[in-house]
Scaffold this motif. Structure first.
Motif, PDB file in Angstrom:
ATOM      1  N   LEU B 280       0.854  -1.292  -0.087  1.00 38.96           N
ATOM      2  CA  LEU B 280       0.009   0.130  -0.057  1.00 38.96           C
ATOM      3  C   LEU B 280       0.808   1.113   0.026  1.00 38.96           C
ATOM      4  O   LEU B 280       1.907   1.269   0.697  1.00 38.96           O
ATOM      5  N   GLU B 281       0.367   2.377  -0.579  1.00 34.98           N
ATOM      6  CA  GLU B 281       1.357   3.407  -0.811  1.00 34.98           C
ATOM      7  C   GLU B 281       1.639   4.245   0.457  1.00 34.98           C
ATOM      8  O   GLU B 281       2.857   4.650   0.651  1.00 34.98           O
ATOM      9  N   ILE B 282       0.844   4.226   1.486  1.00 35.61           N
ATOM     10  CA  ILE B 282       1.139   4.642   2.874  1.00 35.61           C
ATOM     11  C   ILE B 282       2.356   3.897   3.317  1.00 35.61           C
ATOM     12  O   ILE B 282       2.956   4.638   4.066  1.00 35.61           O
ATOM     13  N   LEU B 283       2.296   2.723   3.397  1.00 37.01           N
ATOM     14  CA  LEU B 283       3.528   1.852   3.787  1.00 37.01           C
ATOM     15  C   LEU B 283       4.769   2.273   3.474  1.00 37.01           C
ATOM     16  O   LEU B 283       5.933   1.967   3.750  1.00 37.01           O
ATOM     17  N   GLN B 284       4.736   3.039   2.263  1.00 37.24           N
ATOM     18  CA  GLN B 284       6.108   3.506   1.350  1.00 37.24           C
ATOM     19  C   GLN B 284       6.618   4.554   2.189  1.00 37.24           C
ATOM     20  O   GLN B 284       7.805   4.808   2.102  1.00 37.24           O
ATOM     21  N   GLY B 285       5.898   5.652   2.796  1.00 34.25           N
ATOM     22  CA  GLY B 285       6.258   6.673   3.489  1.00 34.25           C
ATOM     23  C   GLY B 285       6.600   7.669   2.466  1.00 34.25           C
ATOM     24  O   GLY B 285       6.203   7.786   1.028  1.00 34.25           O
ATOM     25  N   GLU B 287       8.032  10.757  -0.057  1.00 33.97           N
ATOM     26  CA  GLU B 287       8.871  10.437  -1.373  1.00 33.97           C
ATOM     27  C   GLU B 287      10.120  10.435  -1.069  1.00 33.97           C
ATOM     28  O   GLU B 287      10.933   9.637  -1.724  1.00 33.97           O
ATOM     29  N   TRP B 288      10.724  11.162  -0.314  1.00 33.05           N
ATOM     30  CA  TRP B 288      12.277  11.199   0.067  1.00 33.05           C
ATOM     31  C   TRP B 288      12.813   9.788   0.827  1.00 33.05           C
ATOM     32  O   TRP B 288      13.859   9.543   0.731  1.00 33.05           O
ATOM     33  N   MET B 289      11.658   9.283   1.447  1.00 35.95           N
ATOM     34  CA  MET B 289      12.126   7.926   2.179  1.00 35.95           C
ATOM     35  C   MET B 289      12.051   6.729   1.320  1.00 35.95           C
ATOM     36  O   MET B 289      12.443   5.604   1.713  1.00 35.95           O
ATOM     37  N   HIS B 290      11.740   6.872  -0.038  1.00 35.74           N
ATOM     38  CA  HIS B 290      11.499   5.716  -0.885  1.00 35.74           C
ATOM     39  C   HIS B 290      12.899   4.929  -1.080  1.00 35.74           C
ATOM     40  O   HIS B 290      12.733   3.779  -1.038  1.00 35.74           O
ATOM     41  N   GLY B 291      13.957   5.725  -0.752  1.00 40.66           N
ATOM     42  CA  GLY B 291      15.214   5.110  -1.216  1.00 40.66           C
ATOM     43  C   GLY B 291      15.280   3.743   0.096  1.00 40.66           C
ATOM     44  O   GLY B 291      15.728   2.767  -0.268  1.00 40.66           O
ATOM     45  N   ILE B 292      14.853   4.407   1.220  1.00 43.47           N
ATOM     46  CA  ILE B 292      15.193   3.352   2.429  1.00 43.47           C
ATOM     47  C   ILE B 292      14.023   2.354   2.428  1.00 43.47           C
ATOM     48  O   ILE B 292      14.335   1.092   2.554  1.00 43.47           O
ATOM     49  N   THR B 293      12.827   2.666   2.284  1.00 44.88           N
ATOM     50  CA  THR B 293      11.611   1.945   2.425  1.00 44.88           C
ATOM     51  C   THR B 293      11.585   0.856   1.306  1.00 44.88           C
ATOM     52  O   THR B 293      11.156  -0.211   1.332  1.00 44.88           O
ATOM     53  N   GLY B 294      12.198   1.318   0.028  1.00 47.82           N
ATOM     54  CA  GLY B 294      12.238   0.691  -0.989  1.00 47.82           C
ATOM     55  C   GLY B 294      13.033  -0.557  -0.714  1.00 47.82           C
ATOM     56  O   GLY B 294      12.777  -1.710  -1.216  1.00 47.82           O
ATOM     57  N   ILE B 295      14.296  -0.230  -0.461  1.00 46.83           N
ATOM     58  CA  ILE B 295      15.291  -1.273  -0.235  1.00 46.83           C
ATOM     59  C   ILE B 295      14.864  -2.357   0.772  1.00 46.83           C
ATOM     60  O   ILE B 295      14.959  -3.521   0.793  1.00 46.83           O
ATOM     61  N   ILE B 296      13.963  -1.809   2.065  1.00 46.91           N
ATOM     62  CA  ILE B 296      13.112  -2.576   2.672  1.00 46.91           C
ATOM     63  C   ILE B 296      12.579  -3.472   2.426  1.00 46.91           C
ATOM     64  O   ILE B 296      12.388  -4.986   2.680  1.00 46.91           O
ATOM     65  N   TRP B 297      11.438  -3.046   1.511  1.00 42.89           N
ATOM     66  CA  TRP B 297      10.466  -3.941   1.150  1.00 42.89           C
ATOM     67  C   TRP B 297      10.984  -5.005  -0.136  1.00 42.89           C
ATOM     68  O   TRP B 297      10.627  -6.108   0.161  1.00 42.89           O
TER      69      TRP B 297
END
Lengths: 172, 352
Positions: B280-285, B287-297
């Motif tokens: 879900l997009e909410i869990l992505q955080g 925009e600027w956090m996408h780098g971190i959350t992306g790698i975690i997901w």
């Protein structure tokens, strides 16, 4: 730079192609062929034909050559006489072809060089490599494409019939 | 100057990815034994360090210091080449995997993508091509050992790889039809927005769930894992193609097997489960956090698939060789072909 890369690939291709024929151990021949396939793919990359390059590796190196190796190992081919009776014929034909090539280069040096330069320049593509090839195959070259697939289908059916010996007798 | 910066950045990226992959392999060797242990109601390795967490270090040191034996009558050149030929294709595939968002950063006048080493427009084919090259290491290792068990293991493996590689390729075609691209970055971007956009579910089009099943089963067969580990069936062939290998050369084959497992999990994540996108997009955080959350997901999804490998190993018995071949050609291949036909029709009738 591009000429240097081209001559590197070309010389390795010629060298390894020679090894394929000259080496005594069929396994080494197959590996020389593998190196050659990779360099042919490299040539495609320098021509900006990435799709062809990767298909070259996928089909020839990844599938066909593995099957060759498989058969060679299964039959356990050992060192055999690697120059048979056709050696003399081959030498003769090789000399003729080489002479032809030399004559061509000596006679029409300028035109040959120009043609080469023309074909070496990459065609600017508006879309990706893969899309262009697909588009061409399904429009301009639809008929040859379908003929080729039909031939492959016939070959497949032929292979099935050859391996299943009983099929024809039971039906007929 | 620009070439220098580009070279430095790319080398740094390759180094980072290699370190990450090799560390994951080290953790996996322990985790596999732990997970297998728990599933069989055992503790797994417990002696080295607390809860046995230093076991990978001990294993690595053991392999490093072991005597390197080359059997009598073996083909020395091929015997040394085979582990390398098997390890390189396993690691080279990571070059096109996008681990995070499709950002482009400007470093000293050079466009730099921090989360993918290189975004080539034939990424999927690139991975398939080098996966098939991996067969050479196995088949040559089996042949050069001068042992009948190794040779039989190598031949079995070659036949198995050729058969199942086809199914892997065909099962991916459905995803390619939906995304109309061969680039893994484009495929990931097309799955943004929520889990219903992942190609496993593919809301509004034909779901690729069946294709994913075929892909996963064939990938297990291609990585020579149980229940398809006939090339190394210990009850029949001692250890298959690497029977005669010891020390670092054995470690190379081992690394290749685990590297392939990670690669396959990464490909499954990218193609069918949205890559770095959160469900879900909410869990992505933000925009600027996408780098971190992306790698975690991304890492989380890959970890799940790796767990799946262990899970299957712990629960399923090994197939017989003729069953393996029949299953690949007569069951999986028609399913994969049918999936392509249906997906193509649906995509043509209801273009997204």
């Amino acid at each position: 730079m591009e000429t240097f890369v081209f001559f590197y690939f070309a010389s390795i291709i010629v060298l390894t192609a020679g090894f394929v024929v000259a080496l005594k151990n069929p396994i080494y021949s197959a590996l020389a062929l593998l190196v050659m396939f990779f360099h042919v793919a490299g040539l495609f990359v320098t021509l900006h034909a990435e799709f062809l390059a990767i298909i070259q590796i996928l089909v020839y190196a990844g599938a066909i050559l593995v099957l060759y190796l498989f058969v060679v190992m299964l039959l356990n081919l050992k060192r055999e006489e690697h120059f048979h009776g056709q050696f003399i014929v081959g030498l003769f034909l090789g000399c003729v072809l080489f002479a032809e090539a030399v004559l061509l280069v000596l006679k029409g040096e300028t035109t040959l060089g120009e043609n080469l330069a023309d074909s070496a320049a990459p065609i600017e593509l508006t879309r990706g490599n893969t899309e262009s090839i697909g588009e061409l195959l399904y429009s301009t070259y639809l008929f040859p494409f379908e003929v080729a697939s039909l031939i492959l289908l016939v070959a497949m059916v032929g292979a099935v019939i050859l391996t299943k010996k009983g099929i024809l007798e039971v039906k007929g | 100057m620009e070439t220098g910066i580009r070279l430095g950045l790319t080398l740094a990226q390759i180094g980072a990815v290699m370190v990450a992959v090799l560390l994951t392999v080290a953790v996996l060797t322990l985790l596999e034994r732990k997970v297998l242990g728990w599933m069989q109601d055992r503790m797994g390795p417990m002696e080295v360090g607390p809860y046995g967490i230093l076991q990978p270090v001990a294993d690595g040191l053991k392999l490093f210091f072991k005597e390197d034996i080359i059997p009598a009558g073996a083909n020395k050149f091929m015997f040394s080449m085979a582990p390398i030929l098997s390890l390189v294709p396993a690691l080279i595939g990571f070059a096109v995997i996008p681990f995070g968002p499709d950002w482009t950063v400007d470093v000293g006048g050079v466009d730099f993508k921090p989360f993918v080493i290189t975004d080539i427009n034939i990424g999927v084919l690139y991975i398939l091509a080098f996966a098939s090259i991996g067969a050479y290491g196995i088949i040559l290792g089996g042949w050069s050992s001068n042992s009948k068990y190794s040779l039989l293991g190598g031949l079995r493996s070659a036949a198995q790889l050729i058969s199942y590689e086809l199914n892997v390729g065909l099962s991916i075609v459905g995803v390619l039809l939906l995304s109309s691209s061969l680039s893994l970055v484009t495929i990931t971007n097309a799955q943004a927005g929520g889990f219903w956009n992942w190609y496993f579910f593919a809301w509004g089009s034909f779901p690729q769930a069946i294709a994913f099943m075929v892909f996963m089963i064939s990938s297990i067969a291609e990585t020579n894992r149980t229940p398809f580990d006939l090339p190394e069936a210990e009850s029949e062939l001692v250890a298959g193609f690497f029977t005669e290998y010891s020390g670092m050369r054995f470690a190379f084959f081992f690394l290749a097997e685990y590297g392939n497992m990670i690669l396959v999990s990464c490909v499954a994540t990218v193609l069918f489960f949205g890559g770095w996108h959160a469900p879900l997009e909410i869990l992505q955080g933000p925009e600027w956090m996408h780098g971190i959350t992306g790698i975690i997901w991304f890492a989380g999804k890959v970890a799940f698939f790796l767990f799946l490998f262990f899970w299957i190993r712990a629960t399923l018995p090994r197939l017989r060789y003729d069953q393996l071949m029949r299953f690949g050609w007569k069951v999986l291949l028609p399913i994969a072909l049918g999936n392509i036909v249906v997906t193509a029709i649906v995509e043509y009738m209801f273009p997204t």
